[in-house]
Design a protein around this motif. Structure first.
Motif, short mmCIF file in Angstrom:
data_model
loop_
_atom_site.label_atom_id
_atom_site.label_comp_id
_atom_site.label_asym_id
_atom_site.label_seq_id
_atom_site.Cartn_x
_atom_site.Cartn_y
_atom_site.Cartn_z
N LYS A 209 0.83 -1.21 0.00
CA LYS A 209 0.00 0.00 0.00
C LYS A 209 0.86 1.25 0.00
O LYS A 209 0.55 2.23 -0.67
N LYS A 210 1.97 1.23 0.73
CA LYS A 210 2.87 2.38 0.74
C LYS A 210 3.51 2.54 -0.64
O LYS A 210 3.62 3.66 -1.14
N LEU A 211 3.89 1.45 -1.27
CA LEU A 211 4.45 1.52 -2.61
C LEU A 211 3.43 2.06 -3.61
O LEU A 211 3.76 2.88 -4.48
N GLU A 212 2.20 1.61 -3.50
CA GLU A 212 1.14 2.11 -4.38
C GLU A 212 0.95 3.61 -4.19
O GLU A 212 0.80 4.35 -5.17
#
Length: 136
Positions: A26-29
């Protein structure tokens, strides 16, 4: 203990641990989305600046780059189309970008009066450009 019971306990422990670990995807997204938005904004900003520069070049028909040497000046003068203004009888120089724009607008079917308004050239200058087709 039976092997199946051991595997069930390990599975349950893995499920419980997965609830407590943070999801890095989610952080990468989010980072990827932020990056794409910033690239989009920068691209739009560059397009706006480029449009402003193009408009400035079209508004300055006598725009010439100052040469470094005497030789390059004579070469630059040969590459800029020269024509004679029929109203004053004086020779004038037209920017090559402006010449190309006049030719393209004429090919698109715009009338000479409208091309004159768009390009800040007189009708006689436009007719002369079209007569020569931008040739030097």
């Amino acid at each position: 203990m039976d092997l199946s019971i051991i595997l069930m306990i390990i599975g349950i422990i893995c499920i419980i641990v997965s609830f407590f670990l943070k999801d890095t995807s989610k952080k990468l997204e989010q980072d990827l989305e932020d990056l794409s938005i910033s690239i989009y904004q920068e691209t739009n900003s560059i397009k706006k600046r480029l449009k402003i520069v193009e408009e400035e070049l079209l508004l300055e028909p006598n725009f010439t780059v100052k040469p470094k040497q005497r030789e390059s000046f004579s070469r630059n003068m040969q590459s800029v189309p020269q024509s004679k203004d029929h109203t004053t009888g004086k020779a004038f120089q037209v920017n090559e970008i402006l010449v190309n724009q006049v030719i393209q607008l004429n090919k698109q079917g715009y009338p000479i009066e409208e091309i004159s308004k768009m390009s800040t050239l007189s009708k006689s200058q436009i007719l002369d450009i079209l007569k020569n087709e931008g040739n030097r």
